[in-house]
Scaffold this motif. Structure first.
Motif, PDB file in Angstrom:
ATOM      1  N   ALA A  35       0.867  -1.185   0.000  1.00 20.15           N
ATOM      2  CA  ALA A  35       0.000   0.000   0.000  1.00 20.15           C
ATOM      3  C   ALA A  35       0.900   1.231   0.000  1.00 20.15           C
ATOM      4  O   ALA A  35       2.080   1.153   0.346  1.00 20.15           O
ATOM      5  N   THR A  36       0.336   2.373  -0.370  1.00 15.28           N
ATOM      6  CA  THR A  36       1.071   3.629  -0.367  1.00 15.28           C
ATOM      7  C   THR A  36       0.601   4.480   0.803  1.00 15.28           C
ATOM      8  O   THR A  36      -0.606   4.705   0.968  1.00 15.28           O
ATOM      9  N   LYS A  37       1.554   4.923   1.614  1.00 14.33           N
ATOM     10  CA  LYS A  37       1.245   5.733   2.792  1.00 14.33           C
ATOM     11  C   LYS A  37       0.459   6.976   2.378  1.00 14.33           C
ATOM     12  O   LYS A  37       0.818   7.665   1.424  1.00 14.33           O
ATOM     13  N   GLY A  38      -0.636   7.240   3.082  1.00 15.17           N
ATOM     14  CA  GLY A  38      -1.439   8.423   2.838  1.00 15.17           C
ATOM     15  C   GLY A  38      -2.438   8.302   1.700  1.00 15.17           C
ATOM     16  O   GLY A  38      -3.186   9.238   1.443  1.00 15.17           O
ATOM     17  N   LEU A  66     -12.793  -4.973  10.563  1.00 14.99           N
ATOM     18  CA  LEU A  66     -11.418  -5.015  10.073  1.00 14.99           C
ATOM     19  C   LEU A  66     -10.528  -4.371  11.118  1.00 14.99           C
ATOM     20  O   LEU A  66     -10.805  -3.258  11.579  1.00 14.99           O
ATOM     21  N   TRP A  67      -9.468  -5.082  11.509  1.00 13.60           N
ATOM     22  CA  TRP A  67      -8.531  -4.636  12.535  1.00 13.60           C
ATOM     23  C   TRP A  67      -7.134  -4.520  11.956  1.00 13.60           C
ATOM     24  O   TRP A  67      -6.739  -5.311  11.101  1.00 13.60           O
ATOM     25  N   ASN A  68      -6.369  -3.540  12.449  1.00 12.12           N
ATOM     26  CA  ASN A  68      -4.935  -3.447  12.206  1.00 12.12           C
ATOM     27  C   ASN A  68      -4.284  -3.641  13.564  1.00 12.12           C
ATOM     28  O   ASN A  68      -4.285  -2.728  14.392  1.00 12.12           O
ATOM     29  N   GLY A  69      -3.795  -4.853  13.813  1.00 17.66           N
ATOM     30  CA  GLY A  69      -3.289  -5.156  15.155  1.00 17.66           C
ATOM     31  C   GLY A  69      -4.437  -5.060  16.146  1.00 17.66           C
ATOM     32  O   GLY A  69      -5.454  -5.735  16.000  1.00 17.66           O
ATOM     33  N   GLU A  70      -4.314  -4.168  17.126  1.00 19.04           N
ATOM     34  CA  GLU A  70      -5.353  -3.986  18.136  1.00 19.04           C
ATOM     35  C   GLU A  70      -6.228  -2.764  17.871  1.00 19.04           C
ATOM     36  O   GLU A  70      -7.016  -2.352  18.718  1.00 19.04           O
ATOM     37  N   THR A  71      -6.100  -2.173  16.681  1.00 20.61           N
ATOM     38  CA  THR A  71      -6.874  -0.983  16.323  1.00 20.61           C
ATOM     39  C   THR A  71      -8.011  -1.351  15.377  1.00 20.61           C
ATOM     40  O   THR A  71      -7.768  -1.899  14.286  1.00 20.61           O
ATOM     41  N   LEU A  72      -9.235  -1.044  15.779  1.00 20.91           N
ATOM     42  CA  LEU A  72     -10.401  -1.280  14.925  1.00 20.91           C
ATOM     43  C   LEU A  72     -10.414  -0.222  13.823  1.00 20.91           C
ATOM     44  O   LEU A  72     -10.428   0.976  14.102  1.00 20.91           O
ATOM     45  N   LEU A  73     -10.392  -0.670  12.565  1.00 21.82           N
ATOM     46  CA  LEU A  73     -10.399   0.246  11.425  1.00 21.82           C
ATOM     47  C   LEU A  73     -11.798   0.501  10.891  1.00 21.82           C
ATOM     48  O   LEU A  73     -12.071   1.563  10.337  1.00 21.82           O
ATOM     49  N   GLY A  74     -12.679  -0.475  11.019  1.00 24.07           N
ATOM     50  CA  GLY A  74     -14.027  -0.302  10.503  1.00 24.07           C
ATOM     51  C   GLY A  74     -14.901  -1.492  10.814  1.00 24.07           C
ATOM     52  O   GLY A  74     -14.412  -2.584  11.136  1.00 24.07           O
ATOM     53  N   VAL A  97      -6.709   4.418   4.933  1.00 25.94           N
ATOM     54  CA  VAL A  97      -5.551   5.220   4.540  1.00 25.94           C
ATOM     55  C   VAL A  97      -4.409   4.876   5.494  1.00 25.94           C
ATOM     56  O   VAL A  97      -4.419   5.305   6.648  1.00 25.94           O
ATOM     57  N   PRO A  98      -3.428   4.087   5.030  1.00 27.82           N
ATOM     58  CA  PRO A  98      -2.322   3.683   5.902  1.00 27.82           C
ATOM     59  C   PRO A  98      -1.440   4.870   6.277  1.00 27.82           C
ATOM     60  O   PRO A  98      -1.176   5.747   5.452  1.00 27.82           O
ATOM     61  N   THR A  99      -0.971   4.877   7.529  1.00 24.30           N
ATOM     62  CA  THR A  99      -0.089   5.944   7.996  1.00 24.30           C
ATOM     63  C   THR A  99       1.244   5.401   8.510  1.00 24.30           C
ATOM     64  O   THR A  99       2.204   6.146   8.607  1.00 24.30           O
ATOM     65  N   SER A 119     -10.154 -14.153  11.123  1.00 25.30           N
ATOM     66  CA  SER A 119      -9.382 -14.544   9.943  1.00 25.30           C
ATOM     67  C   SER A 119      -7.919 -14.761  10.302  1.00 25.30           C
ATOM     68  O   SER A 119      -7.462 -14.374  11.377  1.00 25.30           O
ATOM     69  N   ASP A 120      -7.194 -15.350   9.371  1.00 24.93           N
ATOM     70  CA  ASP A 120      -5.741 -15.364   9.473  1.00 24.93           C
ATOM     71  C   ASP A 120      -5.264 -13.935   9.229  1.00 24.93           C
ATOM     72  O   ASP A 120      -5.853 -13.207   8.415  1.00 24.93           O
ATOM     73  N   PRO A 121      -4.185 -13.507   9.892  1.00 22.18           N
ATOM     74  CA  PRO A 121      -3.677 -12.146   9.666  1.00 22.18           C
ATOM     75  C   PRO A 121      -3.042 -12.024   8.285  1.00 22.18           C
ATOM     76  O   PRO A 121      -2.475 -12.983   7.757  1.00 22.18           O
ATOM     77  N   VAL A 122      -3.165 -10.840   7.706  1.00 25.62           N
ATOM     78  CA  VAL A 122      -2.561 -10.529   6.406  1.00 25.62           C
ATOM     79  C   VAL A 122      -1.655  -9.329   6.618  1.00 25.62           C
ATOM     80  O   VAL A 122      -2.107  -8.275   7.075  1.00 25.62           O
ATOM     81  N   GLU A 123      -0.372  -9.488   6.290  1.00 26.28           N
ATOM     82  CA  GLU A 123       0.572  -8.389   6.445  1.00 26.28           C
ATOM     83  C   GLU A 123       0.737  -7.659   5.129  1.00 26.28           C
ATOM     84  O   GLU A 123       0.860  -8.280   4.061  1.00 26.28           O
ATOM     85  N   VAL A 124       0.722  -6.320   5.207  1.00 28.70           N
ATOM     86  CA  VAL A 124       0.834  -5.462   4.034  1.00 28.70           C
ATOM     87  C   VAL A 124       1.983  -4.481   4.270  1.00 28.70           C
ATOM     88  O   VAL A 124       2.039  -3.829   5.312  1.00 28.70           O
ATOM     89  N   GLU A 125       2.880  -4.392   3.311  1.00 28.28           N
ATOM     90  CA  GLU A 125       3.975  -3.429   3.396  1.00 28.28           C
ATOM     91  C   GLU A 125       3.452  -2.073   2.926  1.00 28.28           C
ATOM     92  O   GLU A 125       2.758  -1.982   1.918  1.00 28.28           O
ATOM     93  N   VAL A 126       3.774  -1.022   3.676  1.00 23.95           N
ATOM     94  CA  VAL A 126       3.345   0.332   3.322  1.00 23.95           C
ATOM     95  C   VAL A 126       4.586   1.120   2.896  1.00 23.95           C
ATOM     96  O   VAL A 126       5.564   1.198   3.635  1.00 23.95           O
ATOM     97  N   LYS A 127       4.526   1.675   1.695  1.00 22.73           N
ATOM     98  CA  LYS A 127       5.675   2.442   1.148  1.00 22.73           C
ATOM     99  C   LYS A 127       5.388   3.916   1.152  1.00 22.73           C
ATOM    100  O   LYS A 127       4.295   4.354   1.050  1.00 22.73           O
TER     101      LYS A 127
END
Length: 127
Positions: A35-38, A66-74, A97-99, A119-127
């Protein structure tokens, strides 16, 4: 605290009924690997991969989170009959919007008859 059910590779399960039960209750995260930051990043969560879930008034998917780690995104909340009272895949696309430098995405879903599923976790690299 409710019991959290997790996906098991259904290829390792022998009974067809058990495969159906596990798959249709498991949320699956679908997104790009980077993903692209911002910038807006779409993440789709779909219930079931091979088997669809009922949409009855007493047995349906009440919500998908949908969670990012322990943060609820939606969270998307469904009412019974949203899918026309037919077996189908409850599905939602979250635009986030990844930060940070990476995302560790996990979906949670609640079936009114069979509880909470992760779900199984999915890791996404943010550039």
């Amino acid at each position: 605290m409710p019991k959290i059910n997790r996906y098991v590779d259904i290829d390792t399960v022998e009974r067809e009924a058990k495969k159906d039960y596990i798959d249709r209750h498991s949320p699956f995260v679908h997104c790009a690997e980077t993903a692209t930051k911002g910038e807006k990043f779409p993440v789709t969560v779909k219930m079931g991969n091979e088997y669809s879930h009922p949409d009855d008034f007493d047995h349906y998917i009440a919500y998908i989170q949908l969670w990012n780690g322990e943060t609820l995104l939606g969270q998307a909340t469904f009412t019974p009959g949203t899918l026309g009272n037919q077996k189908d895949h409850a599905e939602v696309t979250f635009n986030i919007v990844p930060t940070g430098n990476k995302l560790k995405l996990t979906a949670m879903a609640y079936c009114t008859k069979h509880g909470l599923w992760e779900s199984d976790p999915v890791e996404v690299e943010v550039k």
